[in-house]
Design a protein around this motif. Structure first.
Motif, PDB file in Angstrom:
ATOM      1  N   LEU A   4       0.170  -4.040 -17.442  1.00 61.66           N
ATOM      2  CA  LEU A   4       0.853  -3.025 -16.501  1.00 61.66           C
ATOM      3  C   LEU A   4       0.692  -3.510 -15.068  1.00 61.66           C
ATOM      4  O   LEU A   4      -0.100  -4.205 -14.504  1.00 61.66           O
ATOM      5  CB  LEU A   4      -0.301  -1.957 -16.526  1.00 61.66           C
ATOM      6  N   VAL A   5       1.993  -3.147 -14.422  1.00 69.10           N
ATOM      7  CA  VAL A   5       2.191  -3.514 -13.233  1.00 69.10           C
ATOM      8  C   VAL A   5       2.613  -2.397 -12.328  1.00 69.10           C
ATOM      9  O   VAL A   5       3.769  -1.792 -12.603  1.00 69.10           O
ATOM     10  CB  VAL A   5       3.202  -4.627 -12.981  1.00 69.10           C
ATOM     11  N   GLU A   6       1.790  -2.114 -11.306  1.00 68.98           N
ATOM     12  CA  GLU A   6       2.179  -1.005 -10.453  1.00 68.98           C
ATOM     13  C   GLU A   6       3.087  -1.351  -9.152  1.00 68.98           C
ATOM     14  O   GLU A   6       2.862  -2.446  -8.776  1.00 68.98           O
ATOM     15  CB  GLU A   6       0.846  -0.302  -9.600  1.00 68.98           C
ATOM     16  N   SER A   7       3.672  -0.482  -8.687  1.00 66.36           N
ATOM     17  CA  SER A   7       4.457  -0.632  -7.332  1.00 66.36           C
ATOM     18  C   SER A   7       4.746   0.828  -6.745  1.00 66.36           C
ATOM     19  O   SER A   7       4.277   1.613  -7.385  1.00 66.36           O
ATOM     20  CB  SER A   7       5.911  -1.463  -7.594  1.00 66.36           C
ATOM     21  N   GLY A   8       5.136   0.472  -5.473  1.00 70.69           N
ATOM     22  CA  GLY A   8       5.541   1.628  -4.625  1.00 70.69           C
ATOM     23  C   GLY A   8       4.410   2.258  -3.553  1.00 70.69           C
ATOM     24  O   GLY A   8       4.712   3.071  -2.983  1.00 70.69           O
ATOM     25  N   GLY A   9       3.342   1.771  -3.535  1.00 72.24           N
ATOM     26  CA  GLY A   9       2.196   2.104  -2.552  1.00 72.24           C
ATOM     27  C   GLY A   9       2.794   1.641  -1.329  1.00 72.24           C
ATOM     28  O   GLY A   9       3.854   1.060  -0.772  1.00 72.24           O
ATOM     29  N   GLY A  10       2.157   2.045  -0.159  1.00 67.36           N
ATOM     30  CA  GLY A  10       2.501   1.992   1.106  1.00 67.36           C
ATOM     31  C   GLY A  10       1.605   2.724   2.390  1.00 67.36           C
ATOM     32  O   GLY A  10       0.592   3.367   1.836  1.00 67.36           O
TER      33      GLY A  10
END
Length: 124
Positions: A4-10
């Motif tokens: 699983l690979v998360e993205s979109g934080g900030g």
């Protein structure tokens, strides 16, 4: 094994929005309940939202209900967490996780596979 690979934080100001995405590697993606959890410094990992394999059932923590929306696209093997009306207390490392169950669950121990996490910081 499911990767699983998360993205979109900030970083976002209070009241703003962010969209987290989780990409899975398993072709049997639809067989897994998918969940989002978060962990703030010095605190235990806590449940945020979960969605059944078909996408027909969802569950939310009381603290995010009405502000966050979880969804999934089984064809693209992706889970999305749309976060609106963000608050400083939403600041945490957010994890995507997969549970090999049919029935939706909000227990950390039920989730077998975890991503590395993506940082969400909400400024006041």
């Amino acid at each position: 094994q499911v990767q699983l690979v998360e993205s979109g934080g900030g970083l976002v100001q209070a009241g703003g929005s962010l969209r987290l995405s989780c990409a899975a590697s398993k072709r049997t993606f639809s067989a897994y309940v998918m969940g989002w959890f978060r962990q703030a410094p010095g605190k235990e990992r806590e449940f945020v939202a979960a969605i059944s394999g078909s996408g027909g059932t969802t569950d939310y923590a009381d603290s995010v209900a009405g502000r966050f929306t979880i969804s999934r696209d089984n064809a693209r093997m992706t889970t999305i967490l749309q976060m609106n009306s963000l608050k400083p207390e939403d600041t945490a490392l957010y994890y995507c996780a997969a549970a090999p169950y049919v029935i939706i669950t909000n227990r950390v121990s039920d989730y077998k596979y975890w991503g590395q996490g993506t940082q969400v910081t909400v400024s006041s």
